[in-house]
Motif scaffolding. Structure first.
Motif, short mmCIF file in Angstrom:
data_model
loop_
_atom_site.label_atom_id
_atom_site.label_comp_id
_atom_site.label_asym_id
_atom_site.label_seq_id
_atom_site.Cartn_x
_atom_site.Cartn_y
_atom_site.Cartn_z
N ALA A 200 0.87 -1.17 0.00
CA ALA A 200 0.00 0.00 0.00
C ALA A 200 0.91 1.22 0.00
CB ALA A 200 -0.91 0.00 1.23
N CYS A 201 1.11 1.80 -1.17
CA CYS A 201 2.15 2.82 -1.31
C CYS A 201 2.04 3.48 -2.68
CB CYS A 201 3.53 2.17 -1.15
SG CYS A 201 3.79 0.76 -2.25
N HIS A 202 3.02 4.27 -3.01
CA HIS A 202 3.12 4.83 -4.35
C HIS A 202 3.81 3.83 -5.27
CE1 HIS A 202 1.80 8.98 -3.78
NE2 HIS A 202 2.44 9.00 -2.62
N ALA A 203 3.59 4.02 -6.57
CA ALA A 203 4.35 3.31 -7.58
C ALA A 203 4.63 4.29 -8.71
CB ALA A 203 3.59 2.10 -8.10
N VAL A 204 5.71 4.07 -9.41
CA VAL A 204 6.05 4.95 -10.53
C VAL A 204 6.24 4.10 -11.78
CG1 VAL A 204 7.09 6.74 -9.12
CG2 VAL A 204 8.52 4.87 -9.92
N SER A 205 5.85 4.66 -12.93
CA SER A 205 5.98 3.97 -14.20
C SER A 205 6.86 4.80 -15.13
CB SER A 205 4.61 3.78 -14.85
OG SER A 205 3.74 3.04 -14.01
N ASP A 206 7.60 4.09 -15.96
CA ASP A 206 8.42 4.75 -16.98
C ASP A 206 8.07 4.09 -18.32
OD1 ASP A 206 10.32 5.70 -18.73
OD2 ASP A 206 11.97 5.55 -17.31
N PHE A 207 7.16 4.73 -19.08
CA PHE A 207 6.66 4.11 -20.29
C PHE A 207 7.70 4.11 -21.41
CE2 PHE A 207 2.47 5.69 -18.48
CZ PHE A 207 2.21 4.47 -17.86
N ASN A 208 8.73 4.93 -21.31
CA ASN A 208 9.81 4.89 -22.29
C ASN A 208 10.78 3.75 -22.01
OD1 ASN A 208 8.97 7.20 -23.80
ND2 ASN A 208 9.77 8.51 -22.16
N ALA A 209 10.90 3.40 -20.73
CA ALA A 209 11.75 2.29 -20.31
C ALA A 209 10.99 1.53 -19.23
CB ALA A 209 13.09 2.79 -19.80
N LEU B 85 -1.12 -5.22 -5.08
CA LEU B 85 -0.37 -3.99 -5.31
C LEU B 85 -1.32 -2.81 -5.29
CD1 LEU B 85 1.88 -5.31 -8.24
CD2 LEU B 85 2.28 -5.48 -5.77
N ALA B 86 -1.57 -2.29 -4.10
CA ALA B 86 -2.48 -1.15 -3.92
C ALA B 86 -1.69 0.13 -4.14
CB ALA B 86 -3.11 -1.18 -2.53
N ALA B 87 -1.33 0.35 -5.39
CA ALA B 87 -0.53 1.50 -5.78
C ALA B 87 -0.93 1.88 -7.20
CB ALA B 87 0.96 1.18 -5.70
N CYS B 88 -0.60 3.08 -7.62
CA CYS B 88 -1.10 3.60 -8.89
C CYS B 88 -0.45 2.93 -10.10
CB CYS B 88 -0.84 5.10 -8.97
SG CYS B 88 -1.81 6.07 -7.79
N SER B 89 -1.29 2.52 -11.04
CA SER B 89 -0.86 2.11 -12.38
C SER B 89 0.15 0.96 -12.38
CB SER B 89 -0.28 3.31 -13.14
OG SER B 89 -1.21 4.37 -13.19
N THR B 90 -0.02 0.01 -11.49
CA THR B 90 0.93 -1.11 -11.40
C THR B 90 0.76 -2.12 -12.53
OG1 THR B 90 -0.58 -2.08 -9.78
CG2 THR B 90 1.37 -0.96 -8.93
#
Length: 236
Positions: A104-113, A144-149
């Motif tokens: 339960a947290c943040h998540a980050v995505s990198d759509f280029n990599a 995975l209670a995080a954004c856009s996982t």
């Protein structure tokens, strides 16, 4: 391109839709689905709960710690890592013995990599690559209670994200998100999910449990699919 859409939310307003006709489960790739099917069912439940209300450099998530505390109270496990205790080293040390994991947290995505997608922790990040290289024994469920996982973005030609990484690490079932989450909705959905899931060491009822949660959220917010359509299950 089809993998970008929440097909379980398809339908016309006020009329029965796909959510009324089927229990949906998504597959990041056929390879990942085959891998999940080949995994042994867990014979024990060893819970890891990771929650960060305060992540350095990121917005506060007030619902996460209460969500984690409720899960820990109802399903005690050896590892509950909250805020400053949720370090990269602590999570990495706990994962090899874990069969059920809840983040339960943040998540980050990198759509280029896409392989650079990550879960930010107290003192650093755990990346998609870090997780997919794990070889966990009897790993059953990762929530995975995080954004856009589970979002791979428009530019990626294969599904590389945190959800598929947890599958490759060994988890049979993964609950993830296609889009950013509302913090309060996410906390309530997680609590309801575990209430619907039968007791035991396996999570083979995960797709149905999430289906029931989403139907209830849709009934409460019929004109706000952004609040309920992002949650998905993947696995056997």
């Amino acid at each position: 391109m089809l993998g970008l859409f929440p097909w379980h939310a398809a339908g016309l307003p006020g009329q029965p839709g796909s959510l009324d006709l089927a229990v949906s489960s998504y597959a990041p790739t056929l390879r990942v689905l085959a891998h999940a099917h080949s995994r042994p069912v867990a014979s024990t439940r060893r819970q890891l709960t990771v929650a960060l209300e305060h992540t350095p450099g990121l917005p506060r998530l007030p619902g996460t710690v209460a969500e984690a505390a409720h899960l820990h109270a109802s399903r005690p496990g050896p590892h509950m890592l909250i805020d400053s205790a949720a370090t990269v080293a602590a999570v990495r040390a706990a994962l090899p013995a874990t069969t059920w994991a809840h983040f339960a947290c943040h998540a980050v995505s990198d759509f280029n990599a896409p392989a650079g997608g990550a879960i930010p922790l107290e003192d650093g990040v755990i990346t998609v690559t870090d997780i997919s290289r794990l070889r966990l024994q009897s790993a059953e469920l990762a929530y995975l209670a995080a954004c856009s996982t589970a979002d791979r973005g428009l530019g990626a030609n294969e599904s590389i994200n945190l959800a598929s990484a947890f599958h490759l690490a060994g988890f049979r079932h993964v609950i993830a998100t296609l889009r950013p989450l509302n913090d309060a909705i996410a906390a309530g959905a997680a609590r309801a999910f575990y209430q619907h899931l039968p007791d035991g060491t396996t999570a083979d009822g995960a797709a149905l449990a999430l289906h029931r949660v989403i139907r209830k959220l849709r009934a409460e917010h019929p004109n706000r699919p952004d609040l309920w359509a992002g949650l998905i299950h993947s696995g056997p």
